[in-house]
Write a protein that holds these residues in place. Structure first.
Motif, short mmCIF file in Angstrom:
data_model
loop_
_atom_site.label_atom_id
_atom_site.label_comp_id
_atom_site.label_asym_id
_atom_site.label_seq_id
_atom_site.Cartn_x
_atom_site.Cartn_y
_atom_site.Cartn_z
N GLN A 1 24.41 -65.93 -5.34
CA GLN A 1 22.98 -66.24 -5.87
C GLN A 1 21.97 -65.23 -4.96
OE1 GLN A 1 22.03 -69.31 -7.40
NE2 GLN A 1 23.69 -68.78 -7.79
N PHE A 2 21.28 -64.34 -5.67
CA PHE A 2 20.64 -63.54 -4.66
C PHE A 2 18.90 -63.65 -4.80
CE2 PHE A 2 24.31 -61.25 -5.19
CZ PHE A 2 25.18 -60.63 -4.23
N GLU A 3 17.96 -63.22 -4.02
CA GLU A 3 16.66 -62.96 -3.96
C GLU A 3 16.32 -61.44 -4.21
OE1 GLU A 3 13.52 -64.76 -5.24
OE2 GLU A 3 14.94 -66.52 -6.28
N ASN A 4 14.90 -61.48 -4.64
CA ASN A 4 14.41 -60.40 -4.29
C ASN A 4 13.57 -59.52 -2.86
OD1 ASN A 4 12.15 -61.79 -5.04
ND2 ASN A 4 11.41 -59.96 -5.17
N ILE A 5 14.81 -60.37 -1.96
CA ILE A 5 14.08 -60.52 -0.63
C ILE A 5 15.57 -60.10 0.18
CG2 ILE A 5 13.00 -62.05 1.88
CD1 ILE A 5 11.95 -63.81 -0.60
N TRP A 6 15.45 -59.27 1.31
CA TRP A 6 16.11 -58.97 2.11
C TRP A 6 16.42 -59.88 2.98
CZ3 TRP A 6 16.93 -58.36 7.34
CH2 TRP A 6 18.48 -57.45 7.71
N PRO A 7 17.61 -60.68 3.78
CA PRO A 7 18.59 -59.95 2.90
C PRO A 7 19.27 -59.99 2.40
CG PRO A 7 19.35 -61.44 4.68
CD PRO A 7 18.05 -61.77 4.88
N ASP A 8 19.35 -61.64 0.92
CA ASP A 8 19.40 -61.96 0.00
C ASP A 8 19.67 -61.05 -1.37
OD1 ASP A 8 20.28 -63.87 1.63
OD2 ASP A 8 17.72 -64.58 1.50
N ASN A 9 18.98 -59.78 -0.53
CA ASN A 9 18.67 -58.77 -2.54
C ASN A 9 20.38 -58.10 -2.74
OD1 ASN A 9 18.37 -57.19 0.04
ND2 ASN A 9 18.14 -55.85 -0.63
N ASN A 10 20.23 -58.23 -4.31
CA ASN A 10 21.65 -58.13 -4.23
C ASN A 10 21.63 -56.14 -4.24
OD1 ASN A 10 20.82 -56.62 -7.02
ND2 ASN A 10 20.91 -58.35 -7.45
N MET A 11 20.68 -55.25 -3.90
CA MET A 11 19.90 -53.86 -4.42
C MET A 11 20.48 -53.62 -5.72
SD MET A 11 21.44 -53.72 -0.60
CE MET A 11 21.17 -54.94 0.59
N ALA A 12 21.56 -54.13 -6.82
CA ALA A 12 21.96 -53.54 -7.78
C ALA A 12 21.35 -52.86 -8.67
CB ALA A 12 22.53 -54.59 -8.78
N GLN A 13 20.17 -52.64 -8.32
CA GLN A 13 19.32 -51.81 -9.53
C GLN A 13 18.65 -50.25 -9.01
OE1 GLN A 13 18.28 -52.28 -12.63
NE2 GLN A 13 16.91 -50.55 -11.99
N HIS A 14 19.06 -50.43 -7.57
CA HIS A 14 18.76 -48.95 -6.90
C HIS A 14 19.96 -48.34 -7.89
CE1 HIS A 14 18.24 -46.25 -3.05
NE2 HIS A 14 19.90 -46.43 -3.71
N HIS A 15 21.49 -48.33 -7.41
CA HIS A 15 22.51 -47.98 -8.27
C HIS A 15 22.57 -47.84 -9.27
CE1 HIS A 15 23.82 -48.15 -3.75
NE2 HIS A 15 23.80 -49.32 -3.95
N ALA A 16 21.97 -48.75 -10.22
CA ALA A 16 21.76 -48.15 -11.72
C ALA A 16 21.22 -48.17 -12.28
CB ALA A 16 22.10 -49.91 -11.75
#
Length: 502
Positions: free
Chosen positions: A261-276
């Motif tokens: 479970q992730f959300e686009n709010i820190w600290p629950d963001n997954n940051m995946a797009q930053h790397h993809a």
């Protein structure tokens, strides 16, 4: 691993909050408490397990969430990433830097063992079957991943501790025991979606029986099939594949069996797009939701059409949901290759982890869609593999055609792309590996799929450009090296215990 299992405890994931409890401090005015005192109450155990979910989820967060997908026939690192970091580059190149001192791998190893250790404590001290089942499930997931990637591993069980590497039959037997307990004691539904259900335990237990290495003696297609048959009736495929990755919709749908479970709010963001995402887009506008820094890109085999040597057939809707081909910004601007000079900045990129909620308002670092661990289409394909291995290939073909492939083509599977019932066992094995890539690409199963089918060396050598150029990939790379830091810290693991080849 002695550092992970102290006799006296000042810490426990989620238990630091206890230091603020006056009654607790008045009752036991000590600087250190025994494990029995810390874990002796149900409230403390529940706090511990609650913290475990966050720590387990964190293994899928940020850069680490993609580490095991690199170096496959599905995904590779971007050119600038390879140029900047020789240690990380080794995950694709399979060269001499892929060794016991590789810090990229050591980081992933070290992230998992504290969670396994804490889960073992929760299993041992839990005074309710529900909490014990949750901790057993978490321990099983991590042990399964570690054993598939590193081979024999320690078995962390406070009733029968083995800190040395244990044979795979013993390791997989312990994983099965944990999941059987979870199946028996987890409920059919959970209000809190971070907590697994009975279906999640059944699905994973089926996958363990399918994936277990032959040398474990646990691979059993009939048992795997029996667990898949329990799960499948409880879930339903979404009619539209794209809806699985639309962050504006409920991602805990009928198809999801377990998702982080992730959300686009820190600290629950997954940051995946930053790397993809693409550096070229990031350089032009870091609030465009498909920007990023090229850590992980699809291989040409994964993004090309069949006619060009790839996997995609005309009309398969999964192609444009999974892969981004167009980098035109929402306002019409066209990005160009940045200072790196790397052409792959504008080659196809992963699209599944884009989060449109960030568009124009947040950096793509805040991407926060759920990350699937188990979903129904995976289990349907796993069931089909079991049917094929049990001599029921026609039934396996029908299952894939009527479910996963029909959905992929928008609900109407063209005759020319319908798999024939006359397909041989070997043909099905090859076709289903491609189908798993089309359906599940970048969701974390590809390395395990290549390991369990014995195809890692062949297919990565043919399809991963970094591995192909280096020419160093060998059979021993089916397992990662035990980190040097573990060998130094754990009195029960020595140099001679290292995996062959390293």
């Amino acid at each position: 691993m002695k550092s992970l299992f102290p006799n006296k405890v000042i810490l426990a994931l989620g238990l630091l909050a206890l230091t603020a409890c006056e009654d607790f401090l008045v009752e036991e005015p000590k600087t250190q408490l025994t494990e029995a005192q810390v874990y002796g109450s149900e409230e403390n155990i529940r706090l511990l397990v609650s913290g475990l979910y966050t720590q387990w989820r964190n293994t899928k967060q940020d850069r680490g969430g993609f580490m095991f997908t690199l170096g496959t026939d599905e995904a590779k690192q971007g050119g600038q990433q390879v140029r900047e970091n020789n240690v990380q580059a080794a995950l694709d190149k399979y060269n001499g830097a892929l060794n016991a001192s590789n810090t990229s791998l050591a980081e992933q190893w070290n992230k998992r063992w504290p969670v396994v250790a804490a889960a073992a404590k929760a299993v041992y001290y839990a005074n309710t079957d529900d909490i014990k089942a949750q901790a057993s499930f978490i321990r099983a997931t991590l042990n399964f991943e570690l054993a598939m990637l590193w081979g024999p591993i320690p078995i962390i069980d406070l009733e029968d501790m083995h800190e040395a590497r244990q044979p795979l039959p013993a390791v997989f037997a312990s994983i099965v025991r944990d999941l059987e307990f979870a199946v028996e004691h987890l409920p059919d539904t959970q209000t809190d979606k971070k907590i697994p259900t009975k279906s999640a335990a059944e699905a994973l237990l089926g996958k363990v029986y399918l994936y277990a290495p032959e040398e474990s003696g646990l691979r059993d297609y009939s048992k795997a099939l029996s667990y898949f048959d329990r799960v499948i009736p409880k879930h339903a495929l979404l009619p539209v594949y794209a809806d699985l990755f639309n962050t504006t919709l409920d991602q805990n749908s009928s198809e999801s069996i377990y998702a982080f479970q992730f959300e686009n709010i820190w600290p629950d963001n997954n940051m995946a797009q930053h790397h993809a995402g693409s550096r070229a887009v990031a350089d032009l506008d870091n609030n465009t939701y498909f920007g990023g820094y090229d850590l992980i890109l699809p291989t040409a085999y994964c993004y090309q059409n069949r006619e060009d040597g790839g996997i995609w057939e005309p009309g398969d809707t999964r192609r444009d949901v999974s892969i981004r081909y167009d980098f035109t910004l929402p306002d019409g601007r066209e990005p160009t290759i940045t200072w790196t000079g790397m052409q792959d900045e504008l080659e196809p990129h992963i699209k599944k982890y884009e989060d449109e909620r960030t568009q124009g308002v947040q950096n793509f670092w805040y991407s926060g869609g759920n990350i699937y661990y188990l979903r129904l289409s995976d289990i349907l394909l796993c069931k089909a593999e079991c049917l094929n291995e049990l001599g029921q290939t026609a039934a396996a073909v029908d299952l894939v055609n009527s479910t996963v492939r029909t959905r992929a083509f928008g609900g109407m599977l063209p005759a020319e792309y319908t798999w024939p019932a006359s397909m041989s066992t070997e043909e099905f094995r090859a076709q289903v590996l491609d189908e798993r890539m089309r359906e599940l690409c970048f969701e974390g199963w590809r390395r395990m799929d290549l390991i369990r089918t014995g195809k890692l060396v062949q297919l990565v050598g043919e399809r991963n450009p970094w591995a192909q150029a280096e020419g160093a990939l060998a059979a021993y790379h089916m397992r990662y090296p035990i980190p040097e830091s573990e060998i130094k810290q754990n009195d029960q693991i020595n140099e001679e215990d290292q995996n062959p080849g390293y």
